[in-house]
Design an enzyme around this catalytic site. Sequence first.
Site, PDB file in Angstrom:
ATOM      1  N   SER A  62       0.828  -1.208   0.000  1.00 28.56           N
ATOM      2  CA  SER A  62       0.000   0.000   0.000  1.00 28.56           C
ATOM      3  C   SER A  62       0.866   1.263   0.000  1.00 28.56           C
ATOM      4  O   SER A  62       0.369   2.352  -0.282  1.00 28.56           O
ATOM      5  CB  SER A  62      -0.936   0.018   1.214  1.00 28.56           C
ATOM      6  N   GLY A 237      -4.441  -2.160  -0.611  1.00 29.46           N
ATOM      7  CA  GLY A 237      -3.687  -1.867  -1.826  1.00 29.46           C
ATOM      8  C   GLY A 237      -3.362  -0.395  -1.941  1.00 29.46           C
ATOM      9  O   GLY A 237      -3.899   0.435  -1.213  1.00 29.46           O
ATOM     10  N   CYS A 265      -9.299  -2.245   4.028  1.00 32.40           N
ATOM     11  CA  CYS A 265      -8.651  -0.987   3.629  1.00 32.40           C
ATOM     12  C   CYS A 265      -9.018  -0.567   2.203  1.00 32.40           C
ATOM     13  O   CYS A 265     -10.118  -0.080   2.000  1.00 32.40           O
ATOM     14  CB  CYS A 265      -7.153  -1.057   3.856  1.00 32.40           C
ATOM     15  N   GLN A 269     -12.824   0.531   0.604  1.00 34.67           N
ATOM     16  CA  GLN A 269     -13.152   1.666  -0.272  1.00 34.67           C
ATOM     17  C   GLN A 269     -13.829   1.185  -1.554  1.00 34.67           C
ATOM     18  O   GLN A 269     -14.811   1.772  -2.013  1.00 34.67           O
ATOM     19  CB  GLN A 269     -11.866   2.449  -0.580  1.00 34.67           C
ATOM     20  N   ASN A 307      -3.233   2.533   7.644  1.00 28.14           N
ATOM     21  CA  ASN A 307      -2.372   3.112   6.619  1.00 28.14           C
ATOM     22  C   ASN A 307      -3.225   3.499   5.416  1.00 28.14           C
ATOM     23  O   ASN A 307      -3.319   2.762   4.456  1.00 28.14           O
ATOM     24  CB  ASN A 307      -1.311   2.087   6.197  1.00 28.14           C
ATOM     25  N   GLY A 309      -4.890   7.059   3.026  1.00 25.83           N
ATOM     26  CA  GLY A 309      -5.016   8.486   2.784  1.00 25.83           C
ATOM     27  C   GLY A 309      -6.408   8.836   2.281  1.00 25.83           C
ATOM     28  O   GLY A 309      -6.829   9.982   2.339  1.00 25.83           O
ATOM     29  N   TYR A 310      -7.114   7.834   1.752  1.00 27.66           N
ATOM     30  CA  TYR A 310      -8.473   8.042   1.251  1.00 27.66           C
ATOM     31  C   TYR A 310      -9.469   7.455   2.239  1.00 27.66           C
ATOM     32  O   TYR A 310      -9.110   6.619   3.073  1.00 27.66           O
ATOM     33  CB  TYR A 310      -8.649   7.357  -0.114  1.00 27.66           C
ATOM     34  N   HIS A 349      -6.650  -2.217   9.606  1.00 30.63           N
ATOM     35  CA  HIS A 349      -6.024  -3.500   9.268  1.00 30.63           C
ATOM     36  C   HIS A 349      -6.268  -4.539  10.354  1.00 30.63           C
ATOM     37  O   HIS A 349      -5.513  -4.606  11.328  1.00 30.63           O
ATOM     38  CB  HIS A 349      -4.518  -3.322   9.050  1.00 30.63           C
ATOM     39  N   GLU A 351      -5.617  -7.533  10.138  1.00 31.91           N
ATOM     40  CA  GLU A 351      -4.458  -8.446  10.137  1.00 31.91           C
ATOM     41  C   GLU A 351      -3.253  -7.768  10.809  1.00 31.91           C
ATOM     42  O   GLU A 351      -2.230  -8.412  11.013  1.00 31.91           O
ATOM     43  CB  GLU A 351      -4.131  -8.879   8.708  1.00 31.91           C
TER      44      GLU A 351
HETATM   45  N1  LIG Z   1      -3.734   0.315   3.044  1.00 35.00           N
HETATM   46  C1  LIG Z   1      -4.574   0.519   2.043  1.00 35.00           C
HETATM   47  O1  LIG Z   1      -5.222  -0.388   1.525  1.00 35.00           O
HETATM   48  C2  LIG Z   1      -4.647   1.920   1.517  1.00 35.00           C
HETATM   49  C3  LIG Z   1      -5.832   2.243   0.664  1.00 35.00           C
HETATM   50  C4  LIG Z   1      -5.635   3.474  -0.203  1.00 35.00           C
HETATM   51  N2  LIG Z   1      -4.522   3.328  -1.066  1.00 35.00           N
HETATM   52  C5  LIG Z   1      -5.485   4.703   0.678  1.00 35.00           C
HETATM   53  O2  LIG Z   1      -4.414   5.238   0.839  1.00 35.00           O
HETATM   54  O3  LIG Z   1      -6.444   5.158   1.234  1.00 35.00           O
END
Ligand SMILES: NC(=O)CC[C@H](N)C(=O)O
Length: 377
Positions: A62, A237, A265, A269, A307, A309-310, A349, A351
Amino acid sequence: MPYPIYMEKMEKNKEKIKKAILVLEDGTRYEADYFGAPVSSSGEVVFNTAMTGYPESITDPSYKGQILTYTYPIIGNYGIPSFSYTKEFISEFYESDRIQVSGLIISYYSNRPYHWNMNQSLSNWLYENEIPGLYGVDTRFIAKKLRKNGGSMLGKILMRNEDLPFYDPNQDNLSEKVSIHEKIMYGNGKYKILLVDFGLKNNILRCLLRRDCSIIRVPWDYNFIKDEYDGLILSNGPGNPKIYEKPIHYLRLALKKKQPIFGICLGNQLLGIAAGGETYKLKYAHRSHNQPVISLETGKSFITSQNHGYVLDTRNLSGEWKIFFRNLNDNTCEGIIHNNKPFFSVQFHPEASSGPQDTEFLFDIFIDLIKKSKYNT
Ligand SMILES: NC(=O)CC[C@H](N)C(=O)O
């Protein structure tokens, strides 16, 4: 030079430590020393406030396209772990098989790394993989700057007198770069999981294998609609969720079926978009080990590893869905759940790896949903 440094390769080559520059898109230039590889790099500068777990974060797909800043001042103190594999050929200590960040920015590079499981130093590992690191940086100053700009800024680490254009990874399809190209099967447990890999963290595989699953891991753009499975998992991702139109389309079709779905994550989304929601960039991104969330189903709160940002804007979510978890710091959506079908997803997360394991029970909830739908119990 403000700090000592441990750079075996550099010392061997009798190369002098040279200065490098961090350049941010607002024009900030910050001179610092470098460790790792002496190569220039460009990407989205983000920050993480976790105190431990740098081997896991650095290998978390990610982070693809991102330059990771640590606000915790001492990094590198336990080196990096051995490259061992489980019998399923999953890396035991890494979240993927390679370094995924485009660079590291830290305050103090620990020059006496020690751990019983240490394989080599962080600097050496970065050097071998041609990834640069900057140290001696006031990373809290950088973090404050990034926060003012929504938690991230485009930036570059420049060596010598080199220059590079700024690079915005959020314009790219990053899953294409970090996902697999062919199906991979793991385990021969009772529950058949179709796992869509958008850049998955290995601990998702480990958590499932501990729960009597056989896993069919498929590429990010795999059309799973005609496949038979007991449960569908959408992995974490990198990048901007809106880019992934193809899997969102498949998900809309999967929502018409009845097999359980669990999104993690980025998976949360994408499921949210398929369910009618939108995504937007958070004002302050969540990258840490101590994000508090509350379950609106039980009223219980948990500390989670995050982790992203969206985030999901749930206002246009179809009426069949409700918010599952909320973040207790900023009240943003941390997960959604379907009213009557076995579909749910979380923004954090479960996991972990690295971070608190308090929400790993969500994998058990998912397996229970599979048992119910498979055996009609
Ligand atoms: N860890 C992730 O799956 C991040 C999801 C997406 N790339 C975000 O930054 O929001």
